[in-house]
Every structure is written in C-alpha cells, then in structure tokens.
Write an enzyme that holds these catalytic residues in place. Structure first.
Site, PDB file in Angstrom:
ATOM      1  N   ASN A   7       0.880  -1.170   0.000  1.00 37.57           N
ATOM      2  CA  ASN A   7       0.000   0.000   0.000  1.00 37.57           C
ATOM      3  C   ASN A   7       0.916   1.218   0.000  1.00 37.57           C
ATOM      4  O   ASN A   7       1.496   1.578   1.014  1.00 37.57           O
ATOM      5  CB  ASN A   7      -0.917   0.005   1.226  1.00 37.57           C
ATOM      6  CG  ASN A   7      -1.846   1.208   1.244  1.00 37.57           C
ATOM      7  OD1 ASN A   7      -1.463   2.328   0.905  1.00 37.57           O
ATOM      8  ND2 ASN A   7      -3.088   0.994   1.665  1.00 37.57           N
ATOM      9  N   GLU A  34      -3.966   1.994  -2.907  1.00 38.34           N
ATOM     10  CA  GLU A  34      -4.114   3.401  -2.497  1.00 38.34           C
ATOM     11  C   GLU A  34      -3.237   4.311  -3.363  1.00 38.34           C
ATOM     12  O   GLU A  34      -2.423   5.090  -2.869  1.00 38.34           O
ATOM     13  CB  GLU A  34      -3.799   3.571  -1.008  1.00 38.34           C
ATOM     14  CG  GLU A  34      -4.512   4.753  -0.395  1.00 38.34           C
ATOM     15  CD  GLU A  34      -4.405   4.821   1.126  1.00 38.34           C
ATOM     16  OE1 GLU A  34      -4.659   5.901   1.666  1.00 38.34           O
ATOM     17  OE2 GLU A  34      -4.076   3.791   1.770  1.00 38.34           O
ATOM     18  N   ASP A 147      -4.180  -4.932   0.591  1.00 34.97           N
ATOM     19  CA  ASP A 147      -4.554  -4.341   1.875  1.00 34.97           C
ATOM     20  C   ASP A 147      -6.006  -4.736   2.137  1.00 34.97           C
ATOM     21  O   ASP A 147      -6.925  -4.190   1.537  1.00 34.97           O
ATOM     22  CB  ASP A 147      -4.401  -2.819   1.795  1.00 34.97           C
ATOM     23  CG  ASP A 147      -4.832  -2.120   3.072  1.00 34.97           C
ATOM     24  OD1 ASP A 147      -5.279  -2.803   4.025  1.00 34.97           O
ATOM     25  OD2 ASP A 147      -4.743  -0.880   3.132  1.00 34.97           O
ATOM     26  N   ASN A 149      -7.494  -4.453   5.084  1.00 28.91           N
ATOM     27  CA  ASN A 149      -8.063  -3.632   6.148  1.00 28.91           C
ATOM     28  C   ASN A 149      -8.741  -4.473   7.234  1.00 28.91           C
ATOM     29  O   ASN A 149      -9.795  -4.119   7.757  1.00 28.91           O
ATOM     30  CB  ASN A 149      -9.030  -2.598   5.574  1.00 28.91           C
ATOM     31  CG  ASN A 149      -8.335  -1.281   5.255  1.00 28.91           C
ATOM     32  OD1 ASN A 149      -7.559  -0.771   6.057  1.00 28.91           O
ATOM     33  ND2 ASN A 149      -8.596  -0.741   4.076  1.00 28.91           N
ATOM     34  N   ASP A 218      -2.131  -6.360   5.741  1.00 27.21           N
ATOM     35  CA  ASP A 218      -1.765  -6.631   4.348  1.00 27.21           C
ATOM     36  C   ASP A 218      -1.472  -8.121   4.220  1.00 27.21           C
ATOM     37  O   ASP A 218      -0.597  -8.647   4.908  1.00 27.21           O
ATOM     38  CB  ASP A 218      -0.545  -5.810   3.950  1.00 27.21           C
ATOM     39  CG  ASP A 218      -0.780  -4.323   4.155  1.00 27.21           C
ATOM     40  OD1 ASP A 218      -1.301  -3.679   3.235  1.00 27.21           O
ATOM     41  OD2 ASP A 218      -0.444  -3.825   5.253  1.00 27.21           O
ATOM     42  N   ASP A 247       2.529   4.560   5.303  1.00 25.44           N
ATOM     43  CA  ASP A 247       2.273   4.014   6.638  1.00 25.44           C
ATOM     44  C   ASP A 247       2.192   2.492   6.618  1.00 25.44           C
ATOM     45  O   ASP A 247       2.000   1.863   7.662  1.00 25.44           O
ATOM     46  CB  ASP A 247       1.020   4.626   7.272  1.00 25.44           C
ATOM     47  CG  ASP A 247      -0.153   4.737   6.318  1.00 25.44           C
ATOM     48  OD1 ASP A 247      -0.064   4.217   5.198  1.00 25.44           O
ATOM     49  OD2 ASP A 247      -1.168   5.352   6.695  1.00 25.44           O
ATOM     50  N   HIS A 248       2.343   1.884   5.436  1.00 28.81           N
ATOM     51  CA  HIS A 248       2.423   0.434   5.299  1.00 28.81           C
ATOM     52  C   HIS A 248       3.849   0.044   4.906  1.00 28.81           C
ATOM     53  O   HIS A 248       4.576   0.840   4.301  1.00 28.81           O
ATOM     54  CB  HIS A 248       1.497  -0.070   4.200  1.00 28.81           C
ATOM     55  CG  HIS A 248       0.043   0.092   4.486  1.00 28.81           C
ATOM     56  ND1 HIS A 248      -0.803  -0.965   4.738  1.00 28.81           N
ATOM     57  CD2 HIS A 248      -0.732   1.214   4.537  1.00 28.81           C
ATOM     58  CE1 HIS A 248      -2.029  -0.515   4.924  1.00 28.81           C
ATOM     59  NE2 HIS A 248      -2.007   0.805   4.816  1.00 28.81           N
TER      60      HIS A 248
END
Length: 272
Positions: A7, A34, A147, A149, A218, A247-248
């Site tokens: 991501n 993303e 991802d 989530n 993920d 942030d991943h």
C-alpha cells in the site's frame, strides 16, 4: 519468484520511495494499493524505465490499485470485483503473469462503524468471497494480495484497547476474513509464522512505528495450486522507516519458479 504487496499511500508523492524499494527488493510481481492517482497521472513511464510493466485502475482521492511485473506486461483479466455494476470505487484489478493469476485488493476501511461505510465493507467482502470461491479450486496458481483492512486475530495487532471500536478489528470483519480463508486459501505470512507478532501497518501518530505499535492488515492469500510452492515470507521494515514513507510496509513471499530449467545431473549432485 518474488511476489509482493505494498500500500504505497499515493504513488506519485512516494514515487522515489517506490522506485528505491523496487531496485533494492527486486520483486517479480508487485501489487500496489491506495494509488491516489487518476489513470492519466499514473507514473507508467517511470516504472517502465525501472524495468516494470504495469496495469492499473486509478481513482482520485483514496483508492486505486495496480499490478507491476518485472520485465513483462501483465495481462488484465478484470478491473473490478464482480457483483455490483454500480460500484465505481477502484479497489480490485486482476491479471495473469507467468502462469499465475494475480488479484490485487484494496478492501474498504469501513470506518466509522457502525454506518454505511462499514456496511459497504461487509458487502464488498461478500462479493470477494463469491469471486474467490471460483478461484480457490482452480488448477491455475492464484494469489489474492493486498490491503484487506482487517487484523484477523488478536496477535495481528499490538496489545491495546484503543482500537476496540475500529472497523479493522470488529468481529464481523474478522469473521468475513476467516470465512474467506476457510474456502481453502493459505494466509502465507501466518502460515510461515503461526505464533509471531508481525505487523505491516503503523499509524503516523505517536511514534507508532518506532514503538512497533502496528497491525497486520496486508495479506497474500494463495490457492492450493500455488501454496505448495511457498518458500519464504517477509516484511520490508526498512521501507517503512524511510523519510516520507507510506504508513504500510511491503509484504512479500518467495515461491518456487516451476518454469526454471532443472539443473543438469552430475555424479556428485549438490543438495539444496
């Protein structure tokens, strides 16, 4: 063969990070989520110069997915998840690469919950389950990477109560993920690390990465036709620690490449 999911959290803003990671990690296949980019603005030329062919489904703001292949151009099989013709969110793309069918997933976040966004997340999950059910028993090797989530269990999130109301850890989200896996998919990272706390996402706030206050959201799911070729798995923590990082962190697996030419037999064979 190395397959990864990442991501990237804005492919154009973090293009230098992405190119640096591709150069150092050298995945043969990489799924991106993303993108936060329109189709027209996707950096295909820069990726081509780096040695990667790409297919993508872009969208402004929060969505967008892409599949990269080193030295090849993926063959697109679909650009959306079936089941809802009115769903315009760019969250799924699927392509064939070197005999493997690759599904790249950016599952809805679902916050705030309860509410319409959480209902959309669960509905999307049902559509994914229906599509995945057709793929899991396929003789063709299939990977569903991205991802999701969802932090599937308590071991997939750092010890805390602060996330109790978040859509990523709700019983409904976890049950949906478990139902998907029970179709026969192999959660590759957990398969090789059954009891280890491994995270793939850390918020930017309160030094979450430095404190290792993360979540594993993920995932790379393999159907039985591909699972038997799994060699190793890992998370590229170094990419998360770079300046202006997503942030991943990228998550990767290595699988046996059945297209490789077998070694010539000699009197003194070398064991691997």
């Amino acid at each position: 063969m190395k397959i990864a999911t990442f991501n990237i959290n804005n492919v154009n803003s973090r293009l230098p990070n992405l190119l640096q990671w591709l150069k150092s990690s050298k995945p043969d296949i990489a799924c991106l989520q993303e993108l936060k980019s329109t189709d027209e603005a996707f950096p295909a030329d820069a990726l081509r110069k780096a040695g990667y062919g790409a297919v993508w489904k872009g969208q402004r703001t929060w969505n967008g997915v892409a599949i990269l292949a080193r030295g090849a151009l993926p063959i697109v099989t679909r650009t959306s998840l079936p089941g809802d013709r009115d769903d315009s969110q760019a969250r799924y793309i699927e392509a064939a690469i070197d005999g493997i069918l690759v599904g790249c997933i950016y599952l809805p976040n679902g916050n705030p919950q309860p509410g319409p966004k959480f209902e959309y997340k669960l509905d999307w999950f049902k559509r994914l389950q229906a599509h995945a059910r057709k793929l899991v028993k396929d003789k063709t090797p299939v990977i569903l990477a991205g991802d999701y989530n969802v932090a599937p269990t308590e071991i997939d999130i750092y010890p805390t109560k602060s996330w109790d109301d978040d859509a990523l850890v709700q019983p409904e989200s976890r049950a949906a993920y478990a139902k998907l896996v029970k179709q026969g998919w192999i959660d590759s990272l957990r398969e090789r690390n059954p009891d280890k706390r491994i995270y793939t996402f850390w918020h930017y706030w309160r030094n979450s990465f430095q404190r290792n206050a993360g979540l594993r959201i993920d995932h790379l799911l393999l159907n039985p036709a591909l699972a038997g070729r799994l060699v190793s798995t890992g998370v590229d923590l170094g990419a998360r620690g770079k300046p202006h990082a997503s942030d991943h962190a990228p998550v990767w697996i290595e699988i046996k490449d059945t297209t490789a030419r077998p070694a010539r037999k000699t009197k003194r064979a070398v064991k691997r």
